[in-house]
Design an enzyme around this catalytic site. Structure first.
Site, PDB file in Angstrom:
ATOM      1  CG  HIS A  31      -1.169   0.089  -4.167  1.00 28.24           C
ATOM      2  ND1 HIS A  31      -0.929   0.168  -5.652  1.00 28.24           N
ATOM      3  CD2 HIS A  31      -0.895   1.401  -3.824  1.00 28.24           C
ATOM      4  CE1 HIS A  31      -0.189   1.251  -5.936  1.00 28.24           C
ATOM      5  NE2 HIS A  31      -0.310   2.054  -4.772  1.00 28.24           N
ATOM      6  CG  HIS A  72      -1.445   3.818   0.136  1.00 29.40           C
ATOM      7  ND1 HIS A  72      -0.275   3.914   0.316  1.00 29.40           N
ATOM      8  CD2 HIS A  72      -1.787   4.014  -1.185  1.00 29.40           C
ATOM      9  CE1 HIS A  72       0.547   3.928  -0.781  1.00 29.40           C
ATOM     10  NE2 HIS A  72      -0.529   4.272  -1.811  1.00 29.40           N
TER      11      HIS A  72
HETATM   12  P1  5GP Z   1       1.384   4.583  -5.068  1.00 28.64           P
HETATM   13  O1  5GP Z   1       1.552   3.929  -6.014  1.00 28.64           O
HETATM   14  O2  5GP Z   1       0.064   4.475  -4.214  1.00 28.64           O
HETATM   15  O3  5GP Z   1       1.797   6.078  -5.032  1.00 28.64           O
HETATM   16  O4  5GP Z   1       2.341   4.350  -3.772  1.00 28.64           O
HETATM   17  C1  5GP Z   1       3.116   2.947  -4.081  1.00 28.64           C
HETATM   18  C2  5GP Z   1       3.553   2.623  -2.663  1.00 28.64           C
HETATM   19  O5  5GP Z   1       4.279   1.622  -2.635  1.00 28.64           O
HETATM   20  C3  5GP Z   1       4.482   3.619  -1.684  1.00 28.64           C
HETATM   21  O6  5GP Z   1       3.583   4.021  -0.611  1.00 28.64           O
HETATM   22  C4  5GP Z   1       5.833   2.810  -1.642  1.00 28.64           C
HETATM   23  O7  5GP Z   1       6.321   3.084  -0.315  1.00 28.64           O
HETATM   24  C5  5GP Z   1       5.304   1.485  -1.606  1.00 28.64           C
HETATM   25  N1  5GP Z   1       6.548   0.543  -2.146  1.00 28.64           N
HETATM   26  C6  5GP Z   1       7.343   0.805  -3.149  1.00 28.64           C
HETATM   27  N2  5GP Z   1       7.947  -0.101  -3.495  1.00 28.64           N
HETATM   28  C7  5GP Z   1       7.916  -1.044  -2.529  1.00 28.64           C
HETATM   29  C8  5GP Z   1       8.272  -2.281  -2.196  1.00 28.64           C
HETATM   30  O8  5GP Z   1       9.254  -2.858  -3.013  1.00 28.64           O
HETATM   31  N3  5GP Z   1       7.856  -3.128  -1.236  1.00 28.64           N
HETATM   32  C9  5GP Z   1       6.670  -2.781  -0.381  1.00 28.64           C
HETATM   33  N4  5GP Z   1       6.168  -3.121   0.480  1.00 28.64           N
HETATM   34  N5  5GP Z   1       6.087  -1.309  -0.571  1.00 28.64           N
HETATM   35  C10 5GP Z   1       6.759  -0.476  -1.821  1.00 28.64           C
END
Ligand code: 5GP
Length: 140
Positions: free
Chosen positions: A102, A104
């Site tokens: 993903h 951001h």
């Molecule tokens: P990363 O893996 O890039 O560190 O962050 C994962 C992102 O996914 C975080 O910004 C977190 O807030 C978001 N996130 C975690 N769980 C969920 C979820 O169940 N739904 C959504 N829409 N975002 C999520």
């Protein structure tokens, strides 16, 4: 490391858990981050499985970057932003928490810091921000 089909974003793709979606095409899906670090913080993912940039195919990267550019321009318009931060993390040591590729997209303003991570946003605020992005995409 192999892909875990039970990660949260895989469940969102299968419709097993809810998300606030703003855009999709054949290859990518965009939805709002539930713990936004800026107003309008959203996530772009490929519909097909891969953990991150390290195992993604060129086709997955191409489609996700193309959608990321589309959404970055949309949030600029939707939130009258002055800039956009694009973040992408790989494996736990690289800051990744959800192991489905993903990107951001975070609208930014001069002298405004990102919020601290891990703070849930009100669902009505997230829905309103999603609607703004959908509107900007529709006007493009
Ligand atoms: P990363 O893996 O890039 O560190 O962050 C994962 C992102 O996914 C975080 O910004 C977190 O807030 C978001 N996130 C975690 N769980 C969920 C979820 O169940 N739904 C959504 N829409 N975002 C999520």
């Amino acid at each position: 490391m192999s892909y875990d089909p039970d990660n949260i974003f895989a469940k969102i793709l299968r419709g097993e858990i809810p998300s606030t979606q703003v855009y999709e095409d054949d290859d990518t899906l965009v939805f709002m981050d539930i713990m936004p670090r800026a107003e309008g913080h959203c996530l772009i993912i490929p519909k097909s499985p891969c953990r991150n940039v390290l195992d993604a195919s060129p086709a997955q990267l191409n489609s996700v970057i193309a959608t990321t550019q589309k959404i970055a321009n949309a949030v600029m318009r939707a939130f009258d932003a002055q800039g956009v931060t694009i973040q992408q993390f790989n494996e736990a040591a690289g800051g990744q928490e959800v192991f489905h590729l993903h990107f951001h997209v975070l609208p930014r303003y001069e002298n405004v810091k990102l919020r601290a991570p891990g703070q849930m946003e009100d669902s009505a605020v997230i829905a309103a921000n999603a609607e703004k992005i959908r509107g900007a995409l529709a006007e493009a």
